[in-house]
Design an enzyme around this catalytic site. Structure first.
Site, PDB file in Angstrom:
ATOM      1  N   HIS A  65       0.746  -0.866  -0.077  1.00 21.30           N
ATOM      2  CA  HIS A  65      -0.094  -0.623  -0.165  1.00 21.30           C
ATOM      3  C   HIS A  65       0.798   1.152   0.444  1.00 21.30           C
ATOM      4  O   HIS A  65       0.088   2.359  -1.093  1.00 21.30           O
ATOM      5  CB  HIS A  65      -1.007  -0.066   0.835  1.00 21.30           C
ATOM      6  N   GLU A  66       2.229   1.091   0.506  1.00 26.00           N
ATOM      7  CA  GLU A  66       2.648   2.360   0.989  1.00 26.00           C
ATOM      8  C   GLU A  66       3.513   3.034  -0.685  1.00 26.00           C
ATOM      9  O   GLU A  66       4.013   3.703  -1.166  1.00 26.00           O
ATOM     10  CB  GLU A  66       3.330   2.084   2.447  1.00 26.00           C
ATOM     11  N   HIS A  69       0.986   4.051  -3.175  1.00 28.93           N
ATOM     12  CA  HIS A  69       1.670   5.699  -2.581  1.00 28.93           C
ATOM     13  C   HIS A  69       2.816   6.319  -3.609  1.00 28.93           C
ATOM     14  O   HIS A  69       2.872   7.354  -4.293  1.00 28.93           O
ATOM     15  CB  HIS A  69       1.446   6.013  -1.445  1.00 28.93           C
ATOM     16  N   GLU A 121      -6.106   7.188  -1.571  1.00 27.47           N
ATOM     17  CA  GLU A 121      -5.982   5.600  -0.728  1.00 27.47           C
ATOM     18  C   GLU A 121      -6.674   4.402  -1.312  1.00 27.47           C
ATOM     19  O   GLU A 121      -6.083   3.655  -0.905  1.00 27.47           O
ATOM     20  CB  GLU A 121      -6.733   5.471   0.729  1.00 27.47           C
TER      21      GLU A 121
END
Length: 204
Positions: A65-66, A69, A121
């Protein structure tokens, strides 16, 4: 602890097929259950998060997920938006009553900034899920991770006042993405999740 985080991060970074100079930092903070990424591919993981991730699949859910980004350039998007809004507020301050300007700032946060943050997100959730699948982690375990996250939450504001989707919404969205994520895992010629875990646990 550092070794486990770096092991998972390396598999995910290898699956990005990028040449970024990624850095992974583990911060000892047992009470902090968080992770974040800075521009340039600098990933920070607080040690308290590991009590929630519990295993490699859970950790891969958060790290992917990071990484997503960074791949989606969300930091630059947010900085660009902040610069634009700052300029508009500066211009408006010469012509608009300060009280009305404060109201306008609050409304722009509610109607523009928060929904945009939630959209980033959700995009990171999708890209991250596909990335962990490509790296031969089990995307099905992302649901379990967020269920554990929900249990670890003491309280959270209503979704419309939050920069992140609610955990229930996040779980629902991830479940809808699982068929596509599993297809990407099959395309990557990954063995079954149990065999994958056994191989990497013995190899490292």
């Amino acid at each position: 602890m550092d070794r486990d985080v770096r092991k998972v991060a390396k598999r995910l970074i290898d699956a990005t097929d990028t040449e970024n100079d990624w850095e992974v930092h583990v911060i000892y903070a047992p009470d902090e259950k968080n992770a974040f990424v800075l521009p340039g591919g600098k990933i920070f993981v607080f040690s308290g998060l590991l009590s929630v991730t519990q295993d490699d699949d859970g950790l891969a859910t958060v790290l992917s997920h990071e990484i997503a980004h960074q791949l989606a350039n969300h930091s630059a998007e947010k900085l660009s938006q902040a610069n634009l809004l700052g300029f508009l507020y500066l211009v408006a301050s010469f012509f608009v009553d300060p009280n009305f300007l404060q109201f306008g700032r609050a409304m722009s946060t509610l109607l523009l900034e928060l929904p945009n943050s939630r959209q980033c997100e959700q995009e990171a959730d999708q890209l991250g899920l596909y990335l962990m699948a490509k790296a031969c982690y089990d995307p099905e375990q992302a649901v379990s991770l967020w269920q554990r996250m929900k249990a670890a939450e003491l309280s959270s504001p209503p979704q419309f006042l939050n920069t992140h989707p609610s955990t229930d919404s996040r779980i629902e969205n991830i479940r809808a993405l699982l068929p596509q994520a599993n297809m990407k895992r099959e395309t990557a010629n990954c063995p079954t999740p149990d065999l994958t875990r056994s191989f990497f646990n013995s190899a490292f």
